[in-house]
Design a protein around this motif. Structure first.
Motif, PDB file in Angstrom:
ATOM      1  N   GLY A   8       0.896  -1.403   0.014  1.00 53.00           N
ATOM      2  CA  GLY A   8      -0.004  -0.189  -0.033  1.00 53.00           C
ATOM      3  C   GLY A   8       0.867   1.160   0.008  1.00 53.00           C
ATOM      4  N   ASN A   9       1.950   1.276   0.901  1.00 52.32           N
ATOM      5  CA  ASN A   9       2.838   2.534   0.877  1.00 52.32           C
ATOM      6  C   ASN A   9       3.431   2.771  -0.428  1.00 52.32           C
ATOM      7  OD1 ASN A   9       3.259   1.698   4.135  1.00 52.32           O
ATOM      8  ND2 ASN A   9       2.819   3.777   3.548  1.00 52.32           N
ATOM      9  N   MET A  10       3.904   1.511  -1.103  1.00 49.11           N
ATOM     10  CA  MET A  10       4.748   1.302  -2.287  1.00 49.11           C
ATOM     11  C   MET A  10       3.863   2.056  -3.365  1.00 49.11           C
ATOM     12  SD  MET A  10       7.852   1.025  -1.689  1.00 49.11           S
ATOM     13  CE  MET A  10       8.658   0.293  -0.454  1.00 49.11           C
ATOM     14  N   LEU A  11       2.531   1.496  -3.319  1.00 51.07           N
ATOM     15  CA  LEU A  11       1.612   2.182  -4.412  1.00 51.07           C
ATOM     16  C   LEU A  11       1.309   3.537  -4.265  1.00 51.07           C
ATOM     17  CD1 LEU A  11      -0.281   1.394  -6.716  1.00 51.07           C
ATOM     18  CD2 LEU A  11      -2.147   0.894  -4.957  1.00 51.07           C
ATOM     19  N   ASP A  12       1.038   3.873  -2.815  1.00 55.39           N
ATOM     20  CA  ASP A  12       0.929   5.303  -2.832  1.00 55.39           C
ATOM     21  C   ASP A  12       2.261   6.302  -3.434  1.00 55.39           C
ATOM     22  OD1 ASP A  12      -1.742   5.016  -1.830  1.00 55.39           O
ATOM     23  OD2 ASP A  12      -1.159   5.223   0.031  1.00 55.39           O
ATOM     24  N   ALA A  13       3.344   5.753  -3.156  1.00 51.26           N
ATOM     25  CA  ALA A  13       4.657   6.238  -3.463  1.00 51.26           C
ATOM     26  C   ALA A  13       4.781   6.371  -5.211  1.00 51.26           C
ATOM     27  CB  ALA A  13       5.906   5.558  -2.976  1.00 51.26           C
ATOM     28  N   ALA A  14       4.300   5.260  -5.848  1.00 52.71           N
ATOM     29  CA  ALA A  14       4.129   5.510  -6.992  1.00 52.71           C
ATOM     30  C   ALA A  14       3.136   6.398  -7.833  1.00 52.71           C
ATOM     31  CB  ALA A  14       3.865   3.864  -7.683  1.00 52.71           C
ATOM     32  N   LYS A  15       2.084   6.410  -6.959  1.00 47.99           N
ATOM     33  CA  LYS A  15       0.967   7.391  -7.594  1.00 47.99           C
ATOM     34  C   LYS A  15       1.602   8.811  -7.341  1.00 47.99           C
ATOM     35  CE  LYS A  15      -2.879   4.637  -6.101  1.00 47.99           C
ATOM     36  NZ  LYS A  15      -4.059   4.458  -5.194  1.00 47.99           N
ATOM     37  N   ALA A  51       5.758  23.888  -7.700  1.00 51.05           N
ATOM     38  CA  ALA A  51       5.506  23.653  -6.087  1.00 51.05           C
ATOM     39  C   ALA A  51       4.678  22.350  -6.063  1.00 51.05           C
ATOM     40  CB  ALA A  51       4.765  24.923  -5.673  1.00 51.05           C
ATOM     41  N   LYS A  52       3.556  22.032  -6.613  1.00 52.02           N
ATOM     42  CA  LYS A  52       2.931  20.979  -6.701  1.00 52.02           C
ATOM     43  C   LYS A  52       4.092  19.666  -6.925  1.00 52.02           C
ATOM     44  CE  LYS A  52      -1.415  23.029  -8.198  1.00 52.02           C
ATOM     45  NZ  LYS A  52      -2.348  22.650  -9.088  1.00 52.02           N
ATOM     46  N   ALA A  53       4.835  19.859  -7.921  1.00 50.71           N
ATOM     47  CA  ALA A  53       5.644  18.675  -8.007  1.00 50.71           C
ATOM     48  C   ALA A  53       6.507  18.317  -6.820  1.00 50.71           C
ATOM     49  CB  ALA A  53       6.591  19.088  -9.254  1.00 50.71           C
ATOM     50  N   GLU A  54       7.131  19.582  -6.220  1.00 51.01           N
ATOM     51  CA  GLU A  54       7.535  19.286  -5.106  1.00 51.01           C
ATOM     52  C   GLU A  54       7.278  18.751  -3.994  1.00 51.01           C
ATOM     53  OE1 GLU A  54      11.024  19.743  -4.840  1.00 51.01           O
ATOM     54  OE2 GLU A  54      11.103  20.099  -7.045  1.00 51.01           O
ATOM     55  N   VAL A  55       5.812  18.972  -3.746  1.00 49.61           N
ATOM     56  CA  VAL A  55       4.830  18.373  -2.588  1.00 49.61           C
ATOM     57  C   VAL A  55       4.842  16.960  -3.095  1.00 49.61           C
ATOM     58  CG1 VAL A  55       2.790  18.287  -1.793  1.00 49.61           C
ATOM     59  CG2 VAL A  55       3.752  20.471  -2.026  1.00 49.61           C
ATOM     60  N   HIS A  56       4.364  16.577  -4.098  1.00 49.83           N
ATOM     61  CA  HIS A  56       4.526  15.230  -4.589  1.00 49.83           C
ATOM     62  C   HIS A  56       5.649  14.314  -4.558  1.00 49.83           C
ATOM     63  CE1 HIS A  56       0.495  16.204  -7.034  1.00 49.83           C
ATOM     64  NE2 HIS A  56       0.167  15.404  -6.103  1.00 49.83           N
ATOM     65  N   ASN A  57       6.718  15.043  -4.663  1.00 47.71           N
ATOM     66  CA  ASN A  57       8.114  14.337  -4.558  1.00 47.71           C
ATOM     67  C   ASN A  57       8.144  13.874  -3.150  1.00 47.71           C
ATOM     68  OD1 ASN A  57      10.711  13.389  -5.218  1.00 47.71           O
ATOM     69  ND2 ASN A  57      11.591  15.254  -4.349  1.00 47.71           N
ATOM     70  N   ARG A  58       7.765  15.053  -2.018  1.00 48.09           N
ATOM     71  CA  ARG A  58       8.046  14.682  -0.601  1.00 48.09           C
ATOM     72  C   ARG A  58       7.054  13.615  -0.221  1.00 48.09           C
ATOM     73  NH1 ARG A  58       7.882  20.502  -0.537  1.00 48.09           N
ATOM     74  NH2 ARG A  58      10.179  21.107  -0.780  1.00 48.09           N
ATOM     75  N   VAL A  59       5.874  13.521  -0.621  1.00 54.08           N
ATOM     76  CA  VAL A  59       4.924  12.746  -0.469  1.00 54.08           C
ATOM     77  C   VAL A  59       5.440  11.313  -0.803  1.00 54.08           C
ATOM     78  CG1 VAL A  59       2.604  11.731  -0.659  1.00 54.08           C
ATOM     79  CG2 VAL A  59       2.974  14.006  -0.378  1.00 54.08           C
ATOM     80  N   ALA A  60       5.893  11.083  -2.061  1.00 58.03           N
ATOM     81  CA  ALA A  60       6.355   9.843  -2.482  1.00 58.03           C
ATOM     82  C   ALA A  60       7.740   9.451  -1.766  1.00 58.03           C
ATOM     83  CB  ALA A  60       6.959   9.992  -3.993  1.00 58.03           C
ATOM     84  N   ASN A  61       8.557   9.911  -1.293  1.00 58.79           N
ATOM     85  CA  ASN A  61       9.754   9.929  -0.302  1.00 58.79           C
ATOM     86  C   ASN A  61       9.100   9.243   0.913  1.00 58.79           C
ATOM     87  OD1 ASN A  61      11.588  10.331  -2.506  1.00 58.79           O
ATOM     88  ND2 ASN A  61      11.846  12.481  -1.856  1.00 58.79           N
ATOM     89  N   ALA A  62       8.208   9.856   1.477  1.00 59.56           N
ATOM     90  CA  ALA A  62       7.905   9.497   2.763  1.00 59.56           C
ATOM     91  C   ALA A  62       7.165   8.384   2.612  1.00 59.56           C
ATOM     92  CB  ALA A  62       6.839  10.745   3.219  1.00 59.56           C
ATOM     93  N   GLU A  63       6.242   8.024   1.855  1.00 56.55           N
ATOM     94  CA  GLU A  63       5.546   6.812   1.444  1.00 56.55           C
ATOM     95  C   GLU A  63       6.384   5.600   1.311  1.00 56.55           C
ATOM     96  OE1 GLU A  63       2.430   6.055   1.990  1.00 56.55           O
ATOM     97  OE2 GLU A  63       1.364   7.951   2.195  1.00 56.55           O
ATOM     98  N   TYR A  64       7.395   5.760   0.459  1.00 59.88           N
ATOM     99  CA  TYR A  64       8.452   4.776   0.224  1.00 59.88           C
ATOM    100  C   TYR A  64       9.312   4.481   1.530  1.00 59.88           C
ATOM    101  CZ  TYR A  64      12.659   2.708  -1.758  1.00 59.88           C
ATOM    102  OH  TYR A  64      13.548   1.808  -2.099  1.00 59.88           O
ATOM    103  N   SER A  65       9.731   5.543   2.234  1.00 57.23           N
ATOM    104  CA  SER A  65      10.159   5.343   3.387  1.00 57.23           C
ATOM    105  C   SER A  65       9.443   4.507   4.505  1.00 57.23           C
ATOM    106  CB  SER A  65      10.907   6.574   4.088  1.00 57.23           C
ATOM    107  OG  SER A  65      11.787   7.170   3.362  1.00 57.23           O
ATOM    108  N   GLU A  66       8.330   4.762   4.456  1.00 58.60           N
ATOM    109  CA  GLU A  66       7.349   4.073   5.276  1.00 58.60           C
ATOM    110  C   GLU A  66       7.217   2.615   4.956  1.00 58.60           C
ATOM    111  OE1 GLU A  66       5.005   3.215   8.570  1.00 58.60           O
ATOM    112  OE2 GLU A  66       6.252   5.064   8.286  1.00 58.60           O
ATOM    113  N   GLY A  67       7.025   2.551   3.680  1.00 55.16           N
ATOM    114  CA  GLY A  67       6.948   1.047   2.995  1.00 55.16           C
ATOM    115  C   GLY A  67       8.211   0.176   3.340  1.00 55.16           C
ATOM    116  N   LYS A  68       9.308   0.860   3.352  1.00 51.71           N
ATOM    117  CA  LYS A  68      10.521   0.260   3.581  1.00 51.71           C
ATOM    118  C   LYS A  68      10.628  -0.157   5.009  1.00 51.71           C
ATOM    119  CE  LYS A  68      14.625   1.671   2.411  1.00 51.71           C
ATOM    120  NZ  LYS A  68      15.530   2.792   2.028  1.00 51.71           N
ATOM    121  N   ARG A  69      10.071   0.788   6.030  1.00 47.87           N
ATOM    122  CA  ARG A  69      10.268   0.279   7.465  1.00 47.87           C
ATOM    123  C   ARG A  69       8.956  -0.641   7.738  1.00 47.87           C
ATOM    124  NH1 ARG A  69      11.152   5.793   8.131  1.00 47.87           N
ATOM    125  NH2 ARG A  69       8.844   6.503   7.745  1.00 47.87           N
ATOM    126  N   GLU A  70       7.867  -0.790   7.000  1.00 50.57           N
ATOM    127  CA  GLU A  70       6.834  -1.537   7.222  1.00 50.57           C
ATOM    128  C   GLU A  70       7.515  -3.190   6.665  1.00 50.57           C
ATOM    129  OE1 GLU A  70       3.615  -3.614   8.070  1.00 50.57           O
ATOM    130  OE2 GLU A  70       4.193  -1.702   8.898  1.00 50.57           O
TER     131      GLU A  70
END
Length: 77
Positions: A8-15, A51-70
């Motif tokens: 789920g986290n990786m899917l959200d990161a990809a989105k 600015a929107k792209a930067e926000v999406h980049n931060r979200v992707a990185n956070a979701e990916y990191s959370e997926g790795k932790r999970e």
């Protein structure tokens, strides 16, 4: 982040990455339109899309990191 599975986290990161790419493409289009027309509206829209792209980049990185932790601990937190 909510309690999601690794997938789920990786899917959200990809989105988020897809959304980032779309924002960056729109930014490039607005920059090109600004270069051709000189209309400052296009430049403002390009900055907004960046600015929107930067926000999406931060979200992707956070979701990916959370997926790795999970993936490592598997406890849903």
């Amino acid at each position: 982040m909510s309690d999601k599975s690794t997938a789920g986290n990786m899917l959200d990161a990809a989105k988020a990455k897809v959304n980032e790419a779309a924002d960056r493409a729109r930014e490039a289009g607005h920059n090109a339109a600004h270069a051709v027309t000189g209309d400052t509206k296009h430049k403002a829209e390009a900055l907004e899309d960046r600015a929107k792209a930067e926000v999406h980049n931060r979200v992707a990185n956070a979701e990916y990191s959370e997926g790795k932790r999970e993936a490592r601990d598997g406890d849903g937190r």
